[in-house]
Design an enzyme around this catalytic site. Structure first.
Site, mmCIF file in Angstrom:
data_model
loop_
_atom_site.group_PDB
_atom_site.id
_atom_site.type_symbol
_atom_site.label_atom_id
_atom_site.label_comp_id
_atom_site.label_asym_id
_atom_site.label_seq_id
_atom_site.Cartn_x
_atom_site.Cartn_y
_atom_site.Cartn_z
ATOM 1 C CD GLU A 112 33.009 56.248 38.444
ATOM 2 O OE1 GLU A 112 34.172 56.034 38.089
ATOM 3 O OE2 GLU A 112 32.690 56.498 39.601
ATOM 4 C CG HIS A 235 39.430 62.537 36.359
ATOM 5 N ND1 HIS A 235 38.373 63.324 35.967
ATOM 6 C CD2 HIS A 235 38.891 61.499 37.048
ATOM 7 C CE1 HIS A 235 37.246 62.781 36.419
ATOM 8 N NE2 HIS A 235 37.535 61.668 37.071
ATOM 9 N NE ARG A 281 38.361 58.368 34.594
ATOM 10 C CZ ARG A 281 38.548 58.032 35.836
ATOM 11 N NH1 ARG A 281 39.762 57.848 36.289
ATOM 12 N NH2 ARG A 281 37.546 57.890 36.644
ATOM 13 C CG HIS A 342 42.726 60.744 38.195
ATOM 14 N ND1 HIS A 342 42.378 61.364 39.370
ATOM 15 C CD2 HIS A 342 41.929 59.647 38.097
ATOM 16 C CE1 HIS A 342 41.411 60.656 39.957
ATOM 17 N NE2 HIS A 342 41.142 59.612 39.217
ATOM 18 N NE ARG A 377 42.522 54.218 37.449
ATOM 19 C CZ ARG A 377 41.511 54.861 37.998
ATOM 20 N NH1 ARG A 377 40.576 54.211 38.672
ATOM 21 N NH2 ARG A 377 41.419 56.170 37.918
HETATM 22 C C1 SIN Z 1 36.128 59.729 39.723
HETATM 23 O O1 SIN Z 1 35.394 59.771 40.701
HETATM 24 O O2 SIN Z 1 35.865 60.217 38.634
HETATM 25 C C2 SIN Z 1 37.448 59.054 39.889
HETATM 26 C C3 SIN Z 1 37.255 57.626 39.973
HETATM 27 C C4 SIN Z 1 38.458 56.920 39.473
HETATM 28 O O3 SIN Z 1 39.447 57.545 39.104
HETATM 29 O O4 SIN Z 1 38.410 55.700 39.397
#
Ligand code: SIN
Length: 539
Positions: A112, A235, A281, A342, A377
């Site tokens: 991610e 998000h 993010r 989010h 975060r």
């Molecule tokens: C996601 O699956 O994109 C969210 C994961 C997160 O917010 O840590």
């Protein structure tokens, strides 16, 4: 009701803490305002980050977390977090969570934004739901845990209110049975807040309806320190469709190759960050916001056709199904996405034992500010934070409990006094105020802020707060009114913390102060309740 420990909230943090306490032989009451599974945890898709791959290291996870956190992470807390990661995954596996494996039989680690390694353990795209399910089963098997569904905390109770002139401590809470409307005192040696986030403070959010910031509001009203509420994470990729109610399209989809694009196919993220669509993010959400403002379009697109078409339905079954339901085939076409609120990086300020500034009051999970997320975060660090700090909270609360009188031996909490409250004449006023808050927060305290917008938000919130206060004192309290009151408290905290931070950093971007100012603002914003609804900033 007398109990050793009162846990408020039933997501991963609350249930993990309750389990640990009960396994140590303590008696625990878990109150949750809907059903046990109604939590943000249950909706988490991406997974839980931990150092599990052979090429990965604690230092790398620590560095990624601190880099994303924009200079505001508490290094000690982050080290504790990452070092406990592998053991946390093992505990969850022992509880019965089946994380996805690759063909070799090893954990299938996802990637991610902001992570330098693949380190996200997941159960396809249903990680949170699987974890929640396993924890619920465990909680239900422990006789020392009493579960109170449809129960909502109204106010915390301090020893001072019981006439104790010694050092102030939290000794319980007034709790409403949301079905009967009856409010009763719960007396406890320690209260653990685990109420999750406050996404419902914004018009568009990936959060479920329960996310009304209850824990932060309860703690703030009780006088506890609250930190960093200006850092609210948006998000970047929620499905854009009028009926989708901000359905999340996990960042893990970008981890498997999907790219953000404009309607004409331009891969715009390359212009904003070297990591492109997998940038942290805050960068991605701001870039999307800028592109949408430039083009006037209502959304951007996620080109999911770049993910192996055979892999997509298998790896992301819930997202695949949701997209099809809304008329998009992610294996063949780009899907429309927008940012949505989010995750609350701030919260009730705690130390590494999850102890708040009020003795006897602990906070875990999204409602707590442990210092691990700083100004932004890192993806998938939140489930890890929830489970690791729940363990620390259980240890610290047990130690605290050992120094306190036995439950049931102190002065009783008096019954709830409804005063002269009468039934409300118009319940609809509550939803009007709720909508007003969510719109003004979205318009004036969103991804890009300015001094003027924040001042406007403050003025409007002042008015709404007075109206809510009047309503609260004049009319019989209902769950909707309690949520509205809590949400308004969180909205004000976000606004006030954002006004106090005259710089830009991480998730807080103020166009009138676009630079980062380490000298003046290189630390957490700490606020607590001041006289007459005001605020006191500083420690
Ligand atoms: C996601 O699956 O994109 C969210 C994961 C997160 O917010 O840590």
């Amino acid at each position: 009701m007398d109990t050793q420990f009162l846990v408020i909230g039933s997501g991963m943090a609350g249930l993990s803490c309750a389990i640990k306490l009960a396994e140590e032989g303590a008696q625990v009451a878990v109150v949750t305002k809907k059903y046990l599974a109604d939590s943000n945890t249950n909706k988490a898709q991406g997974g839980i980050a931990a150092v599990l791959g052979s090429a990965d290291s604690f230092d790398a996870h620590l560095e990624d977390t601190i880099r994303a956190g924009g200079g505001l992470c508490d290094q000690e807390a982050v080290r504790l977090l990452v070092e406990r990661g592998p053991a946390a995954i093992k505990d969850l596996t022992d509880f019965g969570v089946r994380f996805s494996k690759n063909l070799e039989g090893d954990l299938d680690l996802g990637r991610e934004g902001g992570h330098s390694h693949r380190r996200v353990a997941h159960a396809k795209d249903l990680t949170g739901a699987k974890i929640e399910q396993a924890l619920i089963e465990r909680v239900k098997s422990l006789k020392l845990i009493s579960i109170f569904e449809n129960h909502m905390a109204v106010e915390l109770v301090s020893s001072r209110e019981l006439g104790d002139q010694g050092k102030e401590r939290i000794v319980g809470a007034y709790v409403m049975d949301t079905v009967s409307g009856k409010i009763e005192p719960f007396r406890a040696t320690a209260v653990i807040l685990a109420t999750g986030g406050a996404g419902k403070v914004y018009l568009y959010t990936s959060n479920p309806d329960i996310a009304s910031g209850d824990g932060v509001a309860l703690a703030f009203r009780a006088g506890a320190q609250i930190a960093n509420m200006e850092f609210f994470q948006f998000h970047p990729t929620c499905l854009y469709h009028p009926d989708a109610k901000s359905f999340l399209v996990s960042e893990a989809v970008r981890g498997e190759g999907a790219r953000l694009k404009l309607a004409d196919g331009t891969d715009f993220m390359k212009n904003y960050h070297e990591l492109g669509s997998l940038a942290p993010r805050d960068v991605v959400a701001r870039a999307i916001d800028m592109e949408m403002k430039k083009s006037g379009d209502d959304c951007v697109f996620l080109d999911t056709t770049m993910v192996d078409a055979n892999l997509f339905p298998e790896r992301f079954p819930a997202i695949h199904q949701a997209c099809l339901r809304f008329g998009f085939d992610p294996t063949r076409q780009m899907i429309p996405v927008v940012p949505a609120a989010h995750y609350m990086c701030g919260g009730v300020h705690v130390d590494t034992g999850a102890q708040t500034s009020l003795p006897g009051l602990f906070a875990v999970g999204e409602c707590a500010h442990t210092g691990v997320h700083g100004a932004n975060r890192l993806a998938s660090n939140s489930l890890l934070d929830a489970v690791v700090f729940a363990g620390f909270a259980a240890e610290a609360a047990t130690k605290w409990g050992a120094t306190q009188p036995l439950p049931g031996s102190g002065p009783p909490i008096p019954p709830w006094d409804p005063g002269g409250a009468v039934d409300a004449d118009e319940q609809v006023v509550i939803s009007h105020m709720w909508n007003e808050i969510r719109e003004l927060m979205w318009n004036y305290v969103g991804i890009v802020r300015t001094d003027k917008r924040l001042a406007r938000a403050r003025r409007r919130m002042e008015l709404i707060r007075h109206e809510i206060d009047e309503y609260y004192w004049d009319f019989v309290v209902t769950p909707d009114l309690l949520e509205l009151r809590n949400l308004a408290e969180c909205a004000r905290l976000i606004i006030e913390c954002a006004i106090a931070r005259k710089e830009s950093r991480g998730l807080h971007y103020n166009a009138d102060h676009p630079k980062t100012d380490d000298e003046k603002f290189g630390k957490a914003t700490i606020a607590r309740r001041g006289p007459e609804g005001g605020y006191i900033f500083g420690g």
